[in-house]
Design an enzyme around this catalytic site. Structure first.
Site, PDB file in Angstrom:
ATOM      1  N   LYS A   1      62.896   4.399  32.975  1.00 28.17           N
ATOM      2  CA  LYS A   1      62.213   5.482  32.161  1.00 28.17           C
ATOM      3  C   LYS A   1      60.806   5.052  32.335  1.00 28.17           C
ATOM      4  CE  LYS A   1      61.773   5.826  27.850  1.00 28.17           C
ATOM      5  NZ  LYS A   1      62.275   5.812  26.369  1.00 28.17           N
TER       6      LYS A   1
ATOM      7  N   LYS B   1      55.718   3.162  27.902  1.00 27.74           N
ATOM      8  CA  LYS B   1      54.318   2.692  27.315  1.00 27.74           C
ATOM      9  C   LYS B   1      54.298   1.183  27.378  1.00 27.74           C
ATOM     10  CE  LYS B   1      53.781   5.837  23.741  1.00 27.74           C
ATOM     11  NZ  LYS B   1      53.751   6.310  22.051  1.00 27.74           N
TER      12      LYS B   1
ATOM     13  N   LYS C   1      65.748  -1.364  22.821  1.00 30.82           N
ATOM     14  CA  LYS C   1      64.601  -2.434  21.881  1.00 30.82           C
ATOM     15  C   LYS C   1      64.771  -3.571  21.636  1.00 30.82           C
ATOM     16  CE  LYS C   1      61.427   1.713  21.077  1.00 30.82           C
ATOM     17  NZ  LYS C   1      60.521   2.636  20.540  1.00 30.82           N
TER      18      LYS C   1
HETATM   19  P1  AMP Z   1      56.815   7.908  21.947  1.00 28.70           P
HETATM   20  O1  AMP Z   1      55.707   7.476  22.897  1.00 28.70           O
HETATM   21  O2  AMP Z   1      58.137   7.022  22.407  1.00 28.70           O
HETATM   22  O3  AMP Z   1      56.436   8.014  20.826  1.00 28.70           O
HETATM   23  O4  AMP Z   1      57.601   9.285  22.581  1.00 28.70           O
HETATM   24  C1  AMP Z   1      56.678  10.425  22.544  1.00 28.70           C
HETATM   25  C2  AMP Z   1      57.420  11.846  23.197  1.00 28.70           C
HETATM   26  O5  AMP Z   1      57.439  11.537  24.586  1.00 28.70           O
HETATM   27  C3  AMP Z   1      58.909  11.720  22.920  1.00 28.70           C
HETATM   28  O6  AMP Z   1      59.437  13.143  22.622  1.00 28.70           O
HETATM   29  C4  AMP Z   1      59.625  11.233  23.896  1.00 28.70           C
HETATM   30  O7  AMP Z   1      61.017  11.758  24.168  1.00 28.70           O
HETATM   31  C5  AMP Z   1      58.806  11.708  25.001  1.00 28.70           C
HETATM   32  N1  AMP Z   1      58.970  10.704  26.308  1.00 28.70           N
HETATM   33  C6  AMP Z   1      58.719   9.252  26.139  1.00 28.70           C
HETATM   34  N2  AMP Z   1      58.759   8.845  27.400  1.00 28.70           N
HETATM   35  C7  AMP Z   1      59.246   9.762  28.195  1.00 28.70           C
HETATM   36  C8  AMP Z   1      59.571   9.769  29.752  1.00 28.70           C
HETATM   37  N3  AMP Z   1      59.406   8.745  30.635  1.00 28.70           N
HETATM   38  N4  AMP Z   1      60.073  11.144  30.115  1.00 28.70           N
HETATM   39  C9  AMP Z   1      59.976  12.024  29.245  1.00 28.70           C
HETATM   40  N5  AMP Z   1      59.651  12.079  28.155  1.00 28.70           N
HETATM   41  C10 AMP Z   1      59.497  10.952  27.453  1.00 28.70           C
END
Ligand code: AMP
Ligand code: TRP
Length: 333
Positions: A198, A201, A114
């Protein structure tokens, strides 16, 4: 055995299929095991580790709560709350940062990704983010933490921090060392535009992800444009190792269907992508369209969302206040 589940999602907009299949779908399954106690947190303190527009952030906090509910988290059964409302998170994060080692944080790969090339310009918050995440979990004596694969290293750090605190303050088992719950298959959903990146967002291309607010036409268009390779679909799952896009799309299909990858491979063995994509779009629309409609409906009812978050705050705050008081006592305050 009953589990105490804690997890968090950042209110940074564009919640997508990776968030759903990697995390939120699992939250719902855990909630539905009746003996579990579940707490799901909108982690807005984590969101501000990178710059946020205040008005957008406010909107995204409600949208994340709406997404939890639309995906099947029931506020009557689980606690849904907003991290910044419970001041114990910030307090615990500070105290835990004083037992955590810089060397431990220096190993965190998410920070390196990041922060990019110019680490000097990243915020201190982005660097110490995993300590705040540990505070979130440890304040509630969570036994299990469901997350996507990218959070595994942060959970290992959380376990180290808990053990170090217990050791330093001679309080065996005081902070509970949590277990990660990471799905064995499909724990990392990849970009629709690049099977080795990956789904995220922050990807500038909206075509790289299926958002949980996408409608039918958007889903159809994104799957139609999703990257593939020139070969027909393979006959055996092991052939997917060198075909990341095929592997990802078949993984998404399998996860939505709750079936093994091998079964999906045999379903489409030797077929071309256009036929598979049709089936995949259909399955995605069936699952995502009702979620998307429900998010939009809930977003029109701000009062309801604010009430859920307020009720969640009262319940979470009760637990966290008790724990932070004990933490302060141990530290000598
Ligand atoms: P975040 O949006 O970064 O707060 O992530 C929220 C949850 O979604 C966390 O448990 C991440 O590990 C999961 N997550 C985010 N992106 C992915 C992805 N591409 N594949 C699987 N899990 C994800
Ligand atoms: N860091 C997590 C992510 O980006 C979100 C998060 C914050 C979290 N606190 C948590 C996840 C506590 C699980 C438990 O996805």
């Amino acid at each position: 055995m009953s589990k105490k589940i804690f997890s968090g999602v950042q209110p940074t907009g564009n919640l997508h299929l990776g968030n759903y299949l990697g995390a939120i779908k699992n939250f719902v399954e855990l909630q539905n095991e009746k003996e579990n106690k579940c707490i799901f947190c909108v982690v807005d303190l984590h969101a501000i580790t990178v710059k946020q527009e205040p008005k957008e952030l406010k909107k995204n906090i409600r949208e994340t709560a709406a997404t939890f509910i639309a995906c099947g988290i029931d506020p009557a059964q689980s606690i849904i709350f907003n991290q910044s409302m419970v001041s114990a998170h910030s307090e615990a994060a500070w105290i835990l940062s004083c037992v955590s080692k810089i060397g431990w944080l220096n190993r965190m790969t998410q920070f390196k990704e990041k922060a990019g090339k110019d680490k000097e310009k990243a915020s201190i918050g982005l660097y110490s983010y995993p300590v705040l995440m540990a505070a979130d979990i440890l304040l509630y004596d969570a036994t299990h933490v469901p997350v996507g694969d990218d959070q595994k290293q942060h959970l290992e750090l959380c376990r180290d921090i808990a053990q170090k605190f217990n050791n330093d303050f001679n309080a065996p088992d005081f902070l509970k060392v949590p277990e990660p719950l990471i799905q064995k298959q499909f724990s990392r959903i990849m970009s629709l535009k690049d099977g080795i990146k990956k789904m995220s967002k922050s990807d500038p291309s909206d075509l790289s992800r299926v958002n949980l607010t996408d409608d039918k036409d958007e889903i159809l268009n994104k799957i139609k444009k999703a990257k593939t390779d020139p070969l027909p679909l393979p006959e055996e799952a092991k052939e997917l190792a060198k075909r990341p896009e095929a592997e990802n799309l078949l993984g998404i299909y399998s996860s939505l269907k709750n079936q093994n990858l091998e079964i999906s491979v045999s379903e489409f063995s030797g077929k071309n992508f256009s036929e598979f994509k049709e089936k995949l779009s259909e399955t995605l629309i069936e699952k995502i369209e009702p979620i998307s409609k429900e998010i939009k409906r809930l977003l029109n009812d701000e009062k309801y969302l604010d009430t859920i978050l307020l009720e969640g705050f009262h319940e979470a705050d009760k637990m966290a206040s008790k724990k932070i008081k004990e933490i302060k006592e141990l530290v000598g305050f």
